[in-house]
Design a protein around this motif. Structure first.
Motif, PDB file in Angstrom:
ATOM      1  N   ARG B  33      40.557  20.278   4.079  1.00  0.00           N
ATOM      2  CA  ARG B  33      42.028  20.430   4.435  1.00  0.00           C
ATOM      3  C   ARG B  33      42.562  19.376   5.598  1.00  0.00           C
ATOM      4  N   LEU B  34      41.773  19.312   6.635  1.00  0.00           N
ATOM      5  CA  LEU B  34      42.349  18.567   7.655  1.00  0.00           C
ATOM      6  C   LEU B  34      41.516  17.099   7.830  1.00  0.00           C
ATOM      7  N   ARG B  35      40.803  17.002   6.780  1.00  0.00           N
ATOM      8  CA  ARG B  35      40.053  15.865   6.753  1.00  0.00           C
ATOM      9  C   ARG B  35      39.914  15.281   5.211  1.00  0.00           C
ATOM     10  N   PRO B  36      41.073  15.093   4.679  1.00  0.00           N
ATOM     11  CA  PRO B  36      41.181  14.742   3.194  1.00  0.00           C
ATOM     12  C   PRO B  36      40.414  13.365   3.046  1.00  0.00           C
ATOM     13  N   LYS B  37      40.376  13.078   1.514  1.00  0.00           N
ATOM     14  CA  LYS B  37      39.515  12.235   1.156  1.00  0.00           C
ATOM     15  C   LYS B  37      39.723  10.703   1.806  1.00  0.00           C
ATOM     16  N   GLN B  38      41.069  10.457   2.187  1.00  0.00           N
ATOM     17  CA  GLN B  38      41.474   8.925   2.656  1.00  0.00           C
ATOM     18  C   GLN B  38      40.872   9.068   3.863  1.00  0.00           C
ATOM     19  N   ALA B  70      51.121  13.425   5.563  1.00  0.00           N
ATOM     20  CA  ALA B  70      51.362  14.902   5.582  1.00  0.00           C
ATOM     21  C   ALA B  70      51.508  15.415   7.055  1.00  0.00           C
ATOM     22  N   SER B  71      52.497  16.251   7.380  1.00  0.00           N
ATOM     23  CA  SER B  71      52.531  16.359   8.789  1.00  0.00           C
ATOM     24  C   SER B  71      51.300  16.780   9.619  1.00  0.00           C
ATOM     25  N   ASP B  72      50.233  17.514   8.855  1.00  0.00           N
ATOM     26  CA  ASP B  72      49.119  18.015   9.467  1.00  0.00           C
ATOM     27  C   ASP B  72      48.246  16.785   9.778  1.00  0.00           C
ATOM     28  N   GLN B  73      48.454  15.696   8.922  1.00  0.00           N
ATOM     29  CA  GLN B  73      47.270  14.609   9.173  1.00  0.00           C
ATOM     30  C   GLN B  73      48.170  13.446  10.015  1.00  0.00           C
ATOM     31  N   ALA B  74      49.252  13.655  10.617  1.00  0.00           N
ATOM     32  CA  ALA B  74      49.830  12.344  11.033  1.00  0.00           C
ATOM     33  C   ALA B  74      49.223  12.126  12.379  1.00  0.00           C
ATOM     34  N   ALA B  75      49.009  13.218  13.105  1.00  0.00           N
ATOM     35  CA  ALA B  75      48.357  12.851  14.743  1.00  0.00           C
ATOM     36  C   ALA B  75      46.996  12.120  14.307  1.00  0.00           C
ATOM     37  N   ALA B  76      46.270  12.631  13.321  1.00  0.00           N
ATOM     38  CA  ALA B  76      44.863  12.010  13.284  1.00  0.00           C
ATOM     39  C   ALA B  76      45.105  10.693  12.652  1.00  0.00           C
ATOM     40  N   ILE B  77      46.027  10.158  12.029  1.00  0.00           N
ATOM     41  CA  ILE B  77      46.266   8.911  11.557  1.00  0.00           C
ATOM     42  C   ILE B  77      46.828   8.033  12.601  1.00  0.00           C
ATOM     43  N   ALA B  78      47.555   8.623  13.452  1.00  0.00           N
ATOM     44  CA  ALA B  78      48.016   7.683  14.457  1.00  0.00           C
ATOM     45  C   ALA B  78      47.053   7.261  15.605  1.00  0.00           C
ATOM     46  N   GLU B  79      46.188   8.305  15.667  1.00  0.00           N
ATOM     47  CA  GLU B  79      45.148   8.129  16.671  1.00  0.00           C
ATOM     48  C   GLU B  79      44.053   7.011  16.082  1.00  0.00           C
ATOM     49  N   MET B  80      43.764   7.153  14.715  1.00  0.00           N
ATOM     50  CA  MET B  80      42.728   6.112  14.185  1.00  0.00           C
ATOM     51  C   MET B  80      43.356   5.019  14.099  1.00  0.00           C
TER      52      MET B  80
END
Lengths: 363, 363
Positions: B33-38, B70-80
């Motif tokens: 859920r919090l670590r999707p395919k992409q 998605a809102s629950d992935q935004a922080a992880a993506i911004a950090e990456m």
């Protein structure tokens, strides 16, 4: 230790000698160098050694049950079974196979109980389904062991190629027969022949004899062992004798070194749901199955597939199978095995590969 | 955000809109859920989104590459991706499928670059083998997108049932064709028919159009979306419009809601080692194989077996296979999957079973 007495009582109380020194990689990744098969809880919550000791204690008493084990397992076993007296834990300086291990046990029994004391040699890593029938078979074999070397043979339920067989000879008494001969592990056609013949039994690896009889056979058939045992019995410090001589003994099985050369061996046929758990495939016979014939142990799920053996140890990952048949899948914290059930013995290939790759932490 | 300009320059610089909001359970247990395919590094050390952004930046520039997530992935993506400007990360308040996500991106582009700005919609989770040919195809599609809605179609290499297809119509120019029609994911016989026919392409999910053209199509085919986009463009606080209206949009795919209803769509056929990695079986096509045809990623060993896809993530247990064929075996720290390669899609069954059992920590 007390000095050997020739015949202390008219009916000497018997001893059990539990063989718990095996390494065993056939149950990798659960079995490891420092956590061999007998220390695994494959049948549920109880380790195989724990179940073996419970059964032995119920027949022989804890005071008359010795455990022979390897030096690198002794501490773990002592800790697991605090109610076992330290004197009853007999430690091999190095692994020298079953003839030497049994000799060590027999010498200890001879020093304590005398040459007439019957001994039941019990491999620690077998599974027993019906414990009442097992105890009855032990008592029958011990009674017969006062006069002969005795073994217990299991009527085969399938053409198993992982066990040795015993060809049954003439009847000696109620439930007691001559052993015509021991037969090595057969190939599949031979195993089918033995099953069809009806007069072959599986060799359980359990042997029964008096301490004195074993010493005689050792002197005759494996003189290096006989000499060490005699020196132990004559010494005030038998432990020092073991430390000095044990590592030089030939590493040879008791079947090959002693039993196949001994005369007048007898067999008690007995059926009690016995399995020596030679591979993960044997889990099939000792655990309940779901409606699709899957054995599922621990945090696992098997969907749309049957005949699998799936094990996730405590602390290991969840294991999910979809649409697979007749596989063995075993997960521990640090390793996962996947192998077809019919090739469960080939786990050795992985163990060898890990040795070659220097992956000692997984062995 | 700037106000919409009708036609700021004769040749407006194009934008990429990367769709990175997908959940996706088909790559469980690696995808969660919090670590999707992409966000997985299936192809090696680079995540699929990381590779997608690298390719997009090289063609469109980082300043002209938006990511819709998605809102629950935004922080992880911004950090990456710290070098991605925060304004280029567009967050969906809730997942409403691709029509709404693309609309969100198109409105952002329209506000920044005007109605004539071409947009390349790039799903984040595809694998691309030949990046030079991919970039050339993007440029060709963007050029054609100034006059029409354009897609890229992949000449099929096998009768894949996991993709939608595009039936190619008449030639419009060099490497540009009319789309005769879009075809849903076919069954196996249909897929074989399409492969044999030669005039079907795989639908890559990449679409190209100007911001203005998408708005027109949305107004016509999906009025709820068109209305929200118009309100965003007319508002001084488009973010507030999104927060107020987005969750009420129909969750519908752009293919179904817009593309299948739009006229004059064109397709650029291009072959560049494309794979949308719909299941673990696709690893077969994006990773090197050993001599037995096994794809082995991480701390794994495959002995005496071929055609397997075996993955052990960083920190997961060692995985050893002996004597098995055409299996997918994937291990993470907390879960192991075993499924036949041809049934790799059925990982969903495990995911559903875990949901039913309340095992949210594994999802």
């Amino acid at each position: 230790m007390a000095a050997v007495e020739a015949s202390p009582t008219p009916e000497t109380r018997p001893y059990a000698v539990v063989l718990a020194g095996g390494g065993g990689t056939r149950l990798w990744p659960a079995s490891r160098r420092l956590r061999p098969k007998q220390l695994l809880a494959l049948g549920g919550n109880e380790t195989l050694l724990g179940a073996c000791l419970r059964r032995a204690w119920s027949v022989f008493g804890a005071d008359h049950t010795l455990v022979v084990t390897a030096s690198d397992q002794a501490a773990a076993i002592a800790e697991m079974f605090p109610n076992m007296g330290p004197a009853n834990l007999v430690v091999e300086p190095s692994p020298r196979n079953t003839a030497a291990a049994i000799g060590l046990g027999a010498a200890c029994v001879a020093r304590r109980g005398g040459a007439d004391a019957p001994i039941a040699v019990l491999p620690a890593d077998a599974h027993v389904g019906d414990e009442a029938r097992f105890a009855a078979a032990l008592r029958a074999a011990v009674a017969a062991a006062r006069a002969a070397i005795v073994t217990i043979g299991i009527p085969p339920s399938k053409p198993e190629t992982g066990f040795g067989y015993i060809k049954v000879g003439k009847a000696i008494g109620e439930g007691l027969f001559d052993v015509a001969r021991f037969v090595e592990k057969p190939d599949r056609p031979k195993a089918e022949e033995y099953l069809a013949a009806g007069d072959y039994l599986w060799n359980s690896g359990m042997f029964f004899f008096t301490a004195g009889r074993f010493l005689e056979e050792a002197r005759r058939s494996l003189p290096e062992l006989g000499a060490m045992l005699d020196e132990m019995l004559g010494s005030g410090d038998p432990e020092a004798v073991v430390q000095r001589r044990y590592n030089a003994l030939p590493a040879i099985s008791v079947d090959y070194a002693i039993m196949e050369k001994a005369a007048g061996i007898r067999v008690v046929p007995a059926r009690f749901g016995w399995n020596d758990i030679g591979s993960w495939a044997a889990m099939d016979e000792m655990r309940d199955k779901d409606a699709q014939g899957n054995v599922a142990v621990g945090d696992v799920a098997v969907l749309d597939g049957g005949g699998n053996v799936v094990v996730s140890e405590q602390g290991a990952p969840f294991v999910g199978l979809v649409g697979v048949e007749d596989l063995v899948v075993v997960a521990t914290r640090d390793a996962v095995l996947v192998v077809p059930k019919r090739r469960a013995q080939d786990v050795r290939q992985i163990v060898e590969a890990l040795k070659t790759r220097g992956r000692a932490e997984l062995l």
